[in-house]
Design a protein around this motif. Structure first.
Motif, PDB file in Angstrom:
ATOM      1  N   ILE A  92       2.812  17.663  -1.728  1.00  0.00           N
ATOM      2  CA  ILE A  92       3.578  18.899  -1.925  1.00  0.00           C
ATOM      3  C   ILE A  92       2.726  19.789  -2.821  1.00  0.00           C
ATOM      4  CG2 ILE A  92       5.737  19.923  -2.695  1.00  0.00           C
ATOM      5  CD1 ILE A  92       6.086  17.927  -0.395  1.00  0.00           C
ATOM      6  N   CYS A  93       2.219  20.869  -2.265  1.00  0.00           N
ATOM      7  CA  CYS A  93       1.230  21.697  -2.965  1.00  0.00           C
ATOM      8  C   CYS A  93       1.760  23.106  -3.231  1.00  0.00           C
ATOM      9  CB  CYS A  93      -0.046  21.817  -2.127  1.00  0.00           C
ATOM     10  SG  CYS A  93      -0.712  20.259  -1.553  1.00  0.00           S
ATOM     11  N   ALA A  94       1.367  23.654  -4.365  1.00  0.00           N
ATOM     12  CA  ALA A  94       1.604  25.077  -4.604  1.00  0.00           C
ATOM     13  C   ALA A  94       0.716  25.870  -3.651  1.00  0.00           C
ATOM     14  CB  ALA A  94       1.292  25.427  -6.050  1.00  0.00           C
ATOM     15  N   LYS A  95       1.262  26.904  -3.022  1.00  0.00           N
ATOM     16  CA  LYS A  95       0.461  27.691  -2.082  1.00  0.00           C
ATOM     17  C   LYS A  95      -0.660  28.438  -2.787  1.00  0.00           C
ATOM     18  CE  LYS A  95       4.035  28.368   1.446  1.00  0.00           C
ATOM     19  NZ  LYS A  95       4.860  29.366   2.178  1.00  0.00           N
ATOM     20  N   ASP A  96      -0.370  28.977  -3.967  1.00  0.00           N
ATOM     21  CA  ASP A  96      -1.391  29.635  -4.767  1.00  0.00           C
ATOM     22  C   ASP A  96      -1.950  28.651  -5.779  1.00  0.00           C
ATOM     23  OD1 ASP A  96      -0.954  32.097  -3.474  1.00  0.00           O
ATOM     24  OD2 ASP A  96       0.709  32.572  -4.843  1.00  0.00           O
ATOM     25  N   TYR A  97      -3.156  28.936  -6.254  1.00  0.00           N
ATOM     26  CA  TYR A  97      -3.771  28.027  -7.225  1.00  0.00           C
ATOM     27  C   TYR A  97      -3.015  28.061  -8.550  1.00  0.00           C
ATOM     28  CZ  TYR A  97      -6.977  25.745 -10.368  1.00  0.00           C
ATOM     29  OH  TYR A  97      -7.514  24.885 -11.289  1.00  0.00           O
ATOM     30  N   TRP A 112       9.268  19.112  -4.469  1.00  0.00           N
ATOM     31  CA  TRP A 112       8.906  17.684  -4.470  1.00  0.00           C
ATOM     32  C   TRP A 112      10.060  16.838  -3.943  1.00  0.00           C
ATOM     33  CZ3 TRP A 112       7.176  14.878  -9.611  1.00  0.00           C
ATOM     34  CH2 TRP A 112       6.448  13.714  -9.299  1.00  0.00           C
ATOM     35  N   LEU A 113      11.273  17.158  -4.373  1.00  0.00           N
ATOM     36  CA  LEU A 113      12.436  16.355  -4.004  1.00  0.00           C
ATOM     37  C   LEU A 113      12.778  16.461  -2.519  1.00  0.00           C
ATOM     38  CD1 LEU A 113      14.861  16.764  -7.049  1.00  0.00           C
ATOM     39  CD2 LEU A 113      13.089  15.041  -6.626  1.00  0.00           C
ATOM     40  N   GLU A 114      12.228  17.447  -1.828  1.00  0.00           N
ATOM     41  CA  GLU A 114      12.445  17.540  -0.384  1.00  0.00           C
ATOM     42  C   GLU A 114      11.888  16.317   0.348  1.00  0.00           C
ATOM     43  OE1 GLU A 114      14.029  19.888   1.579  1.00  0.00           O
ATOM     44  OE2 GLU A 114      14.807  20.655  -0.322  1.00  0.00           O
ATOM     45  N   GLY A 115      10.953  15.613  -0.282  1.00  0.00           N
ATOM     46  CA  GLY A 115      10.340  14.452   0.361  1.00  0.00           C
ATOM     47  C   GLY A 115      11.048  13.137   0.110  1.00  0.00           C
ATOM     48  N   PHE A 116      12.121  13.152  -0.690  1.00  0.00           N
ATOM     49  CA  PHE A 116      12.812  11.904  -1.025  1.00  0.00           C
ATOM     50  C   PHE A 116      13.980  11.682  -0.059  1.00  0.00           C
ATOM     51  CE2 PHE A 116      10.327  12.691  -4.727  1.00  0.00           C
ATOM     52  CZ  PHE A 116      10.040  11.439  -5.238  1.00  0.00           C
ATOM     53  N   SER A 117      13.627  11.196   1.123  1.00  0.00           N
ATOM     54  CA  SER A 117      14.623  11.016   2.177  1.00  0.00           C
ATOM     55  C   SER A 117      15.327   9.669   2.107  1.00  0.00           C
ATOM     56  CB  SER A 117      13.960  11.157   3.551  1.00  0.00           C
ATOM     57  OG  SER A 117      12.887  10.236   3.678  1.00  0.00           O
ATOM     58  N   ASP A 118      14.734   8.702   1.375  1.00  0.00           N
ATOM     59  CA  ASP A 118      15.335   7.369   1.277  1.00  0.00           C
ATOM     60  C   ASP A 118      14.797   6.654   0.051  1.00  0.00           C
ATOM     61  OD1 ASP A 118      12.900   5.651   2.106  1.00  0.00           O
ATOM     62  OD2 ASP A 118      13.094   7.062   3.773  1.00  0.00           O
ATOM     63  N   SER A 119      15.320   5.458  -0.205  1.00  0.00           N
ATOM     64  CA  SER A 119      14.988   4.726  -1.436  1.00  0.00           C
ATOM     65  C   SER A 119      13.585   4.139  -1.430  1.00  0.00           C
ATOM     66  CB  SER A 119      16.008   3.601  -1.653  1.00  0.00           C
ATOM     67  OG  SER A 119      15.968   2.679  -0.567  1.00  0.00           O
ATOM     68  N   PHE A 160       2.695  -0.463 -22.435  1.00  0.00           N
ATOM     69  CA  PHE A 160       2.121   0.842 -22.754  1.00  0.00           C
ATOM     70  C   PHE A 160       3.246   1.851 -22.983  1.00  0.00           C
ATOM     71  CE2 PHE A 160       1.994  -0.121 -18.221  1.00  0.00           C
ATOM     72  CZ  PHE A 160       2.822   0.852 -17.697  1.00  0.00           C
ATOM     73  N   LYS A 161       2.951   2.893 -23.749  1.00  0.00           N
ATOM     74  CA  LYS A 161       3.968   3.888 -24.077  1.00  0.00           C
ATOM     75  C   LYS A 161       4.403   4.641 -22.820  1.00  0.00           C
ATOM     76  CE  LYS A 161       3.054   4.728 -28.962  1.00  0.00           C
ATOM     77  NZ  LYS A 161       2.740   5.746 -29.999  1.00  0.00           N
ATOM     78  N   HIS A 162       5.689   4.942 -22.777  1.00  0.00           N
ATOM     79  CA  HIS A 162       6.262   5.611 -21.610  1.00  0.00           C
ATOM     80  C   HIS A 162       7.654   6.094 -21.965  1.00  0.00           C
ATOM     81  CE1 HIS A 162       7.838   1.507 -21.532  1.00  0.00           C
ATOM     82  NE2 HIS A 162       8.898   2.029 -20.915  1.00  0.00           N
ATOM     83  N   GLU A 163       8.203   6.916 -21.118  1.00  0.00           N
ATOM     84  CA  GLU A 163       9.610   7.303 -21.198  1.00  0.00           C
ATOM     85  C   GLU A 163      10.225   7.066 -19.830  1.00  0.00           C
ATOM     86  OE1 GLU A 163      11.765   8.391 -23.536  1.00  0.00           O
ATOM     87  OE2 GLU A 163      10.280   8.167 -25.142  1.00  0.00           O
ATOM     88  N   LEU A 164      11.310   6.298 -19.810  1.00  0.00           N
ATOM     89  CA  LEU A 164      12.024   5.983 -18.580  1.00  0.00           C
ATOM     90  C   LEU A 164      13.340   6.744 -18.553  1.00  0.00           C
ATOM     91  CD1 LEU A 164      12.527   4.314 -15.983  1.00  0.00           C
ATOM     92  CD2 LEU A 164      13.538   2.553 -17.467  1.00  0.00           C
ATOM     93  N   LEU A 165      13.572   7.446 -17.456  1.00  0.00           N
ATOM     94  CA  LEU A 165      14.812   8.188 -17.268  1.00  0.00           C
ATOM     95  C   LEU A 165      15.523   7.632 -16.047  1.00  0.00           C
ATOM     96  CD1 LEU A 165      13.211  11.703 -17.775  1.00  0.00           C
ATOM     97  CD2 LEU A 165      14.580  10.466 -19.447  1.00  0.00           C
ATOM     98  N   LEU A 166      16.721   7.075 -16.237  1.00  0.00           N
ATOM     99  CA  LEU A 166      17.515   6.558 -15.128  1.00  0.00           C
ATOM    100  C   LEU A 166      18.292   7.702 -14.494  1.00  0.00           C
ATOM    101  CD1 LEU A 166      18.817   3.241 -16.729  1.00  0.00           C
ATOM    102  CD2 LEU A 166      16.808   3.585 -15.288  1.00  0.00           C
ATOM    103  N   LEU A 167      18.330   7.723 -13.173  1.00  0.00           N
ATOM    104  CA  LEU A 167      18.885   8.863 -12.448  1.00  0.00           C
ATOM    105  C   LEU A 167      20.103   8.455 -11.636  1.00  0.00           C
ATOM    106  CD1 LEU A 167      15.480  10.201 -11.063  1.00  0.00           C
ATOM    107  CD2 LEU A 167      16.615  10.890 -13.187  1.00  0.00           C
ATOM    108  N   ASP A 168      21.165   9.249 -11.734  1.00  0.00           N
ATOM    109  CA  ASP A 168      22.331   9.058 -10.872  1.00  0.00           C
ATOM    110  C   ASP A 168      22.099   9.700  -9.505  1.00  0.00           C
ATOM    111  OD1 ASP A 168      23.828   7.684 -12.822  1.00  0.00           O
ATOM    112  OD2 ASP A 168      24.455   9.580 -13.734  1.00  0.00           O
ATOM    113  N   ASP A 169      21.350  10.789  -9.503  1.00  0.00           N
ATOM    114  CA  ASP A 169      20.997  11.467  -8.260  1.00  0.00           C
ATOM    115  C   ASP A 169      19.740  12.295  -8.517  1.00  0.00           C
ATOM    116  OD1 ASP A 169      21.721  13.863  -9.563  1.00  0.00           O
ATOM    117  OD2 ASP A 169      23.788  13.715  -8.862  1.00  0.00           O
ATOM    118  N   LEU A 170      19.219  12.885  -7.474  1.00  0.00           N
ATOM    119  CA  LEU A 170      18.011  13.696  -7.600  1.00  0.00           C
ATOM    120  C   LEU A 170      18.387  15.171  -7.644  1.00  0.00           C
ATOM    121  CD1 LEU A 170      15.450  11.876  -5.270  1.00  0.00           C
ATOM    122  CD2 LEU A 170      15.502  11.927  -7.772  1.00  0.00           C
TER     123      LEU A 170
END
Length: 270
Positions: A92-97, A112-119, A160-170
């Motif tokens: 998924i790319c930006a059309k302009d730089y 980006w979320l347009e590509g999440f059609s399934d789990s 390693f350091k990270h942040e995890l976010l649990l999602l109910d929906d997209l």
């Protein structure tokens, strides 16, 4: 729809040689109870890094009919990765730089979320060269793959350091607000600008329809093995059997920690 078109065009593109996969067979290496996936890169990697390819921005129009999938809104386009690590491999790319090191914006998440059609879909984002990006034009990636480290991610076992976010929906607005909060919390903004936009420190995003993981990065490689965002789900690409042996001996989690920032609470590194 994106995946349907992507699947059909990928089959055709591989047959005609217009798509050049970087991998073939998966090699499974069990380490500490985790089945890591490793691929040994094909000779197509040499083509990917040739001057005729690296000097060209593949995310600007016009697009080859082989790789073009669809426009997404006014500002983004979905195309196939000419050098897929998994077939199909959507971008998924930006059309302009827009610099890959500048912060994502709401429209990026919406596209980006347009590509999440399934789990089974994994999204990943490499913010700059240190985070594993070979192209500096804004793009988010999508593949279908198993997730060897999902259990460790969800059970708080990452060294390693990270942040995890649990999602109910997209929900893109909600996801974007969470992303901004993490960027502030992890202090991933710099005082520098690129093309008038704030520049970020290197980081990766992993995204499924269940969770989002953000990982700060400190280096792009360990030994001679390159570190990419998809590595943090347990999937690796090496250049040879010798690199595979080195990585196995060094330790997959040790490699990820080396590329990120040590989380001393979970780390076995002394």
């Amino acid at each position: 729809m994106l995946w349907d078109i992507g699947n059909k065009k990928s089959v055709q593109g591989v047959i005609t040689g217009e798509l050049l996969p970087l991998t073939n067979n998966d090699i499974v290496v069990n380490q500490n109870g985790i089945d890591f996936i490793v691929n040994i890169e094909t000779d197509n990697m040499k083509i990917k890094h040739s001057p005729s390819v690296t000097m060209h921005d593949p995310f600007l129009s016009p697009y080859s009919p082989t790789v073009f999938i669809n426009d997404i809104g006014l500002n983004h386009v979905c195309i196939l990765n000419k050098f897929p690590i998994v077939v199909p491999h959507l971008l998924i790319c930006a059309k302009d730089y827009i610099p890959q090191t500048s912060p994502l914006i709401l429209s990026d998440f919406k596209a980006w979320l347009e590509g999440f059609s399934d789990s089974g879909v994994l999204g990943f984002f490499n913010s700059g060269a240190i985070a594993g990006s070979s192209q500096m034009h804004r793009h988010m990636q999508l593949i279908r793959t198993s997730l060897p480290l999902e259990s460790a991610i969800l059970n708080g076992q990452l060294p390693f350091k990270h942040e995890l976010l649990l999602l109910d929906d997209l929900n893109p607005e909600h996801l974007y607000q969470q992303y901004l909060a993490v960027m502030d919390k992890m202090q991933l903004y710099t005082s520098s600008t690129v093309n008038g936009l704030t520049e970020c420190l290197p980081y990766n995003i992993l995204l499924t329809n269940r969770w989002m993981l953000i990982i700060p990065r400190t280096t792009s490689e360990g030994g001679t093995v390159k570190g990419h965002g998809v590595n943090f789900i347990g999937r690796f690409l090496v250049g040879s059997r010798e690199q595979l042996q080195w990585l196995t001996n060094y330790g997959f989690m040790h490699f990820l920690t080396h590329c990120g920032v040590v989380n001393w609470l979970n780390s076995t590194i002394k």
